[in-house]
Structures are given as structure tokens and as C-alpha cells.
Design an enzyme around this catalytic site. Structure first.
Site, PDB file in Angstrom:
ATOM      1  N   GLU A  33       0.582  -0.980   0.056  1.00 19.25           N
ATOM      2  CA  GLU A  33      -0.127  -0.321   0.125  1.00 19.25           C
ATOM      3  C   GLU A  33       1.012   1.361  -0.036  1.00 19.25           C
ATOM      4  OE1 GLU A  33      -3.237   0.238  -0.362  1.00 19.25           O
ATOM      5  OE2 GLU A  33      -4.392  -1.402   0.224  1.00 19.25           O
ATOM      6  N   HIS A  65      -3.706  -3.038  -8.565  1.00 17.18           N
ATOM      7  CA  HIS A  65      -4.767  -3.698  -7.535  1.00 17.18           C
ATOM      8  C   HIS A  65      -6.055  -3.398  -8.920  1.00 17.18           C
ATOM      9  CE1 HIS A  65      -7.677  -3.886  -4.229  1.00 17.18           C
ATOM     10  NE2 HIS A  65      -7.523  -5.400  -4.817  1.00 17.18           N
ATOM     11  N   ASP A  78      -6.875   1.537  -8.586  1.00 19.72           N
ATOM     12  CA  ASP A  78      -5.502   2.175  -7.686  1.00 19.72           C
ATOM     13  C   ASP A  78      -4.857   1.391  -8.608  1.00 19.72           C
ATOM     14  OD1 ASP A  78      -7.077   0.154  -6.033  1.00 19.72           O
ATOM     15  OD2 ASP A  78      -5.130   0.026  -4.996  1.00 19.72           O
TER      16      ASP A  78
HETATM   17 ZN   LIG Z   1      -6.171  -1.424  -3.465  1.00 18.65          ZN
END
Ligand SMILES: [Zn+2]
Length: 345
Positions: free
Chosen positions: A215, A253, A263
Site C-alpha cells: 500500500e 490492484h 488504484d
Molecule cells: Zn487496492
């Protein structure tokens, strides 16, 4: 109301994910104590090894914060730190407290149970095994073969650390890379994080089981900082070397969940990553015309995209490789790019 939400959601969240009370049934670690055969072997919990300096002591906050959807502005945590409500310092403080009170003990308990479950052979629930037990001595652990990149769609790394520290969100990642380049590891790479969700790449439908989730702290509408991308590339190099992950398998993703996710955003520097050996990028010069019978959808499928919803597959491809045009149509130029990328697979 501030809502904590999953990264890169294409559609507005219908509800606060913190309202979930437990992970989906199919994601709960099985209880290894069930049906254990006394003749079977189990591992014992290994000594926890840490080379990190333990976090400095902070005041323990009321653990009720973990059960709240909205921590209140006047709670003692905010008061103790003089941190602004939902500022990075606010999130950092409650995250540190939750880590000490609940998250780290839970982490060790989950890993201990997983170790026990993995050590049990034969599996007592397998009706096909009906002989005595012979064991092999030639094995190691399964390894991740993909890296899935996300943007957090949150406002600070600390907010994301908090989101992944409470069980109700049922989301996690192995690493979080802050805007300032600080990289946090939240889960051992051999463990399965919950970052991909419902997704598909090629014929793989359980991306969480074969991938590492990273992330990247970014709200989705802003460029990524140089320090952040430099740290990310350093991390990717480590993972690529350690697990032998092929260049093609560093993806986003949105690539694996075309209908649901967007994203990392159009600001993500995929070319810079490809130049460093992570993921593919097209050859910007001498783009060849695709042949007359070029089938763009099949090319997307060969690369790995789920083409169940063709328009979404095209949009995901364009978010990654065209970036400045999100329409679900392929221009002649887009087809040249697709043809060029497709031939790398
Ligand atoms: Zn994601």
C-alpha cells in the site's frame, strides 16, 4: 463523517468497513486444535526475533477505541498527545496503543495457530488418505510470485497503519510506504494478507495467496513523491531477488480487479518502475501497427486481464499504460500500445 475505506474503490463505499464484526468465514484461519490426532506432529511457537528498537512507551489508551466507528475528539488519546483530531500524530498514537494492547498479541497467536495447522499431516479432514503416515523431508514454504501495488486512498500512512491494526476492517497489506519514503512492514511475506479481494489475473482467482500487497500512501488525486517511489523501488528489488518474482508480475490492484478498483491512480509512475525492472512498459519509439486481424480483447486476456466486462478491462489497461484517458474505447494509438505490451508476454 470521515470514513475509512478500502484502497482505490471505484464506487462510493456503501458503509464504513469498520462496522464489520468479523472476517468472512472463508478467510478465518482454521482452528488447528480441531480434530487433532495425537500421533501427528506439530511445531512449537518459535522465539520471536526482532532487531527493531521497541517503540517508545506511550500511554495505554482505552481499548474501546477499537470498537468505535468514530473515535471522539475529546477522548484521552487526543488529549494526551495534543494531536489534532485525525492528524497523523493522532492516528500514530492510537495505532501504537492498539499494537501494544491487541494487535501484536493477536499476530503471534494467529501465526502460532497457522504453524500448528501447517505441521499436521496427514490432514484428518482428508477422506482420501487411508494409509499409515509417511513423511517427506524435502520441502520448504510456498512463495509469493506476484506483487500487487495499491494506493491507500487515505490521507496519511498513520491512518493506514491504524486501519490495518484493527480486525473489523478485514483489510491488510504486507508493506505500507509513506509519502516521506518511510516503509513499514506489517506482515511476514510468507503470510497471506487481505489486500486483493475479489480479483483475477490470467486464471488465478486467489491473488492474495500468491502475492505480496504493498500500500502506497496516496489519496488517489495527487502525484507520488520521489522519496516514496525511491523507497518502493528499493523494496521491490528486495522482494524480486528474494522470491524470484518475474518482471511481468509487478502489477496494480486495478489490473486484477477491473470493475471494482482504480488504484494505483493515473499518477503512478509505472514507466519508472518498468525502467527499474518491475512490470512492463511499452516501447515509446517505433510502435508497430498491429496486424489487420489483431484482436484487442484477446491481447488483454493474454496479458492477464479479466475480460468478462470488456469496457472495464480496457479502462484498467488504459489506467496503467495510457493514464491520461480513462474512456473505455481503444484509439489507434492505444491499440499500438496494447499490441506492443502484449508481445512482451
Ligand atoms: Zn487496492
Amino acid at each position: 463523517m470521515v470514513v475509512l475505506y478500502a484502497c482505490g474503490t471505484s464506487q462510493p463505499a456503501r458503509r464504513n468497513v469498520l462496522s464489520r464484526t468479523s472476517p468472512p468465514a472463508n478467510q478465518k484461519p482454521a482452528n488447528p486444535d480441531n480434530n487433532r490426532n495425537p500421533n501427528q506432529t506439530t511445531f512449537t511457537k518459535p522465539e520471536q526475533i526482532t532487531t527493531r528498537k521497541p517503540p517508545e512507551e506511550r500511554p495505554v489508551v482505552n481499548t474501546k477505541v477499537e470498537r468505535r466507528e468514530e473515535p471522539e475528539t475529546d477522548n484521552t488519546t487526543a488529549a494526551n498527545t495534543s494531536a489534532g483530531y485525525r492528524s497523523p500524530a493522532f492516528y500514530r498514537n492510537i495505532t501504537d496503543s492498539i499494537q501494544r494492547v491487541a494487535a501484536k498479541p493477536s499476530y503471534y497467536k494467529i501465526t502460532e495457530n497457522l504453524f500448528k495447522e501447517m505441521a499436521v499431516v496427514p490432514n484428518p479432514k482428508n477422506p482420501a488418505v487411508n494409509s499409515q503416515w509417511y513423511t517427506t523431508v524435502n520441502f520448504d514454504a510456498r512463495k509469493p510470485n506476484f506483487v500487487i501495488l495499491h494506493h491507500t486512498a487515505q490521507t496519511s500512512a498513520e491512518q493506514t497503519l491504524f486501519t490495518f491494526s484493527v480486525s473489523r476492517t478485514s483489510v491488510s497489506a504486507h508493506f505500507v510506504v509513506g509519502r516521506d519514503g518511510v516503509t513499514y512492514q506489517m506482515l511476514n511475506e510468507y503470510m497471506r494478507a487481505w489486500h486483493a479481494g475479489r480479483s483475477k489475473w490470467g486464471s488465478i482467482t486467489d491473488m492474495n495467496s500468491c502475492s505480496i500487497g504493498i500500500e502506497i500512501d496516496n489519496n488517489g488525486t495527487e502525484p507520488f513523491s520521489d522519496a516514496q517511489i525511491s523507497s518502493l523501488i528499493k523494496l521491490l528489488g528486495y522482494l524480486k531477488d528474494k522470491f524470484g518474482i518475474p518482471q511481468a508480475n509487478f502489477i496494480g490492484h486495478s489490473d486484477i480487479a477491473p470493475v471494482r478498483k482504480n488504484d494505483p491512480s493515473k499518477y503512478f509512475p509505472w514507466k519508472r518502475l518498468a525502467d527499474a525492472g518491475f512490470g512492463y512498459w511499452y516501447d515509446s519509439t517505433n510502435l508497430a501497427e498491429p496486424p489487420a486481424d489483431f484482436n484487442a480483447l484477446l491481447a488483454l486476456r493474454v496479458i492477464g486481464y479479466d475480460i468478462t466486462t470488456p469496457a472495464s478491462a480496457i479502462q484498467s489497461f488504459k489506467l496503467h499504460f495510457i493514464q491520461n484517458d480513462s474512456s473505455p474505447m481503444l484509439t489507434d494509438y492505444d491499440k499500438k500500445v496494447l499490441y506492443n505490451v502484449y508481445r512482451k508476454y
